[in-house]
Design a protein around this motif. Structure first.
Motif, short mmCIF file in Angstrom:
data_model
loop_
_atom_site.label_atom_id
_atom_site.label_comp_id
_atom_site.label_asym_id
_atom_site.label_seq_id
_atom_site.Cartn_x
_atom_site.Cartn_y
_atom_site.Cartn_z
N TRP A 1 0.76 6.82 -2.04
CA TRP A 1 1.97 6.49 -2.78
C TRP A 1 2.03 4.97 -2.91
O TRP A 1 2.00 4.24 -1.92
CB TRP A 1 3.23 6.97 -2.05
CG TRP A 1 3.32 8.45 -1.89
CD1 TRP A 1 2.55 9.40 -2.50
CD2 TRP A 1 4.22 9.15 -1.03
NE1 TRP A 1 2.93 10.65 -2.09
CE2 TRP A 1 3.95 10.54 -1.19
CE3 TRP A 1 5.23 8.76 -0.16
CZ2 TRP A 1 4.65 11.51 -0.50
CZ3 TRP A 1 5.93 9.74 0.53
CH2 TRP A 1 5.65 11.10 0.35
N LEU A 2 2.11 4.49 -4.14
CA LEU A 2 2.20 3.07 -4.43
C LEU A 2 3.59 2.81 -4.98
O LEU A 2 3.88 3.12 -6.14
CB LEU A 2 1.11 2.68 -5.42
CG LEU A 2 0.91 1.20 -5.76
CD1 LEU A 2 0.86 0.34 -4.51
CD2 LEU A 2 -0.35 1.03 -6.59
N ILE A 3 4.47 2.26 -4.14
CA ILE A 3 5.89 2.16 -4.47
C ILE A 3 6.24 0.73 -4.86
O ILE A 3 6.18 -0.19 -4.04
CB ILE A 3 6.75 2.62 -3.28
CG1 ILE A 3 6.33 4.04 -2.85
CG2 ILE A 3 8.23 2.61 -3.65
CD1 ILE A 3 6.88 4.47 -1.52
N ASP A 4 6.60 0.55 -6.11
CA ASP A 4 6.91 -0.77 -6.68
C ASP A 4 8.42 -1.00 -6.60
O ASP A 4 9.20 -0.26 -7.19
CB ASP A 4 6.42 -0.81 -8.13
CG ASP A 4 6.63 -2.17 -8.76
OD1 ASP A 4 7.08 -3.11 -8.07
OD2 ASP A 4 6.32 -2.31 -9.97
N PHE A 5 8.82 -2.05 -5.89
CA PHE A 5 10.25 -2.31 -5.68
C PHE A 5 10.82 -3.33 -6.66
O PHE A 5 11.92 -3.86 -6.44
CB PHE A 5 10.48 -2.77 -4.25
CG PHE A 5 10.50 -1.65 -3.26
CD1 PHE A 5 11.67 -1.01 -2.91
CD2 PHE A 5 9.32 -1.21 -2.67
CE1 PHE A 5 11.69 0.04 -2.01
CE2 PHE A 5 9.32 -0.16 -1.76
CZ PHE A 5 10.51 0.46 -1.43
N GLU A 6 10.14 -3.60 -7.74
CA GLU A 6 10.67 -4.53 -8.74
C GLU A 6 12.01 -4.01 -9.27
O GLU A 6 12.13 -2.85 -9.68
CB GLU A 6 9.70 -4.69 -9.91
CG GLU A 6 10.20 -5.66 -10.97
CD GLU A 6 9.26 -5.75 -12.16
OE1 GLU A 6 9.51 -6.59 -13.04
OE2 GLU A 6 8.28 -4.97 -12.21
#
Length: 333
Positions: free
Chosen positions: A149-154
């Protein structure tokens, strides 16, 4: 704690079972599960049962109880029947999608962007999450069982945090997709997220918590983590890679519709027992006794029913929250 170790009252840890012991435990789970309809037995491959055993530290009765609850959930929820057209409205912003690339270990990569939440229906959001999990499993390499899982918090802020919905989504992931998470990368999480993580971390099995990595684009050590895991040529530009394509809903829709066509064949493999976990096809709920195994030494607060309650329809869920459990039990994802 490693995935093959379990706590012992005497020295804190016990040796992982040998291959022969593992096979013995798998056979014992099969015996406790009993006869299954042919289509449902596709779900219960050796690899599937082994994952449930690992999730319960090789405790046969607990693993059996967990697997039976998962079977019941699949019979009722029918995740293998969800198609792209059923969830397209949830997918439009790219809040969760399967990347076109894999990591260096050949694992499927799910990209999650919590700030792109676009609906308020908890049922719809969980249905889309389940669809994404099933699609990721469909696209796993034959020698792989886990995903990244690659979770982008932008753009992520406090309004995207919902502990109540986190409990629902984490419950489904932990109870119905055990040992499917290989690694969760939290990419550029805001500073306030770290204290939140410290609060929820104790509710996770240690081996699950250890799969979570904090990565910051302006940190050289973080960059090394990404380079070790991904081929940077094929990784999205947003994560420091060289692929500038990004998410395109029209192209993604084409990919998903093509994947949907593969689903029937996925359930009719000639030798299901040698493959990784596969979702079950529907069959009559009363054709299998899902309540015959009791676990007297299980903790009182341990959940074994995969079905989320889903009574609330007005609260938003963040895809980035899905790795967190808050129900008091410690299970492995």
């Amino acid at each position: 704690m490693s995935s093959g170790s379990k706590k012992s009252p005497s020295n804190g840890f016990e040796k992982a079972p040998t291959s022969e012991e593992e096979q013995t435990k798998i056979k014992e789970v099969r015996r406790l599960i009993g006869q299954l309809p042919d289509k449902l037995s596709i779900y219960c491959s050796d690899a599937c049962i082994a994952r449930y055993l690992r999730a319960r530290n090789w405790h046969v009765k607990k693993a059996t109880k967990m697997l039976k609850a998962s079977l019941k959930w699949r019979l009722e929820y029918k995740p293998e029947e969800i198609r792209w057209e059923d969830i397209v409205n949830e997918a439009e912003t790219g809040k969760i999608y399967r990347s076109t690339s894999i990591d260096k270990h050949g694992r499927t990569v799910l990209v999650m962007r919590p700030s792109r939440q676009n609906t308020k229906s908890i049922k719809g959001q969980i249905k889309y999450l389940v669809y994404c999990m099933e699609n990721a499993i469909l696209n796993l390499a034959p020698d792989q069982e886990q995903m990244v899982w690659l979770i982008d918090f932008e753009g992520f802020n406090l309004s995207h945090i919902s502990v109540k919905v986190t409990r629902e989504t984490a419950h489904v992931l932990q109870e119905c997709y055990p040992e499917r998470l290989g690694l969760a990368i939290l990419y550029n999480p805001p500073k306030f997220f770290e204290p939140f993580w410290m609060v929820v971390k104790p509710f996770l099995e240690p081996k699950t918590a250890n799969k979570v990595k904090f990565v910051y684009s302006d940190d050289l050590n973080s960059k090394k983590i990404m380079e070790d895991i991904f081929d940077m040529e094929h990784l999205e530009f947003a994560f420091g890679g060289n692929d500038s394509m990004g998410f395109d809903i029209n192209k993604y829709a084409e990919r998903m519709r093509e994947d949907d066509k593969k689903i029937p064949a996925f359930w009719t493999r000639e030798h299901p027992a040698s493959t990784a976990l596969q979702p079950s096809l529907p069959c009559a709920l009363d054709s299998i006794n899902l309540n015959s195994v009791s676990v007297s030494d299980a903790s009182d607060d341990e959940k074994t029913d995969c079905s989320p309650s889903l009574q609330v329809e007005s609260e938003a869920v963040s895809p980035g929250e899905n790795m967190v459990a808050t129900n008091g039990s410690k299970h492995a994802i």
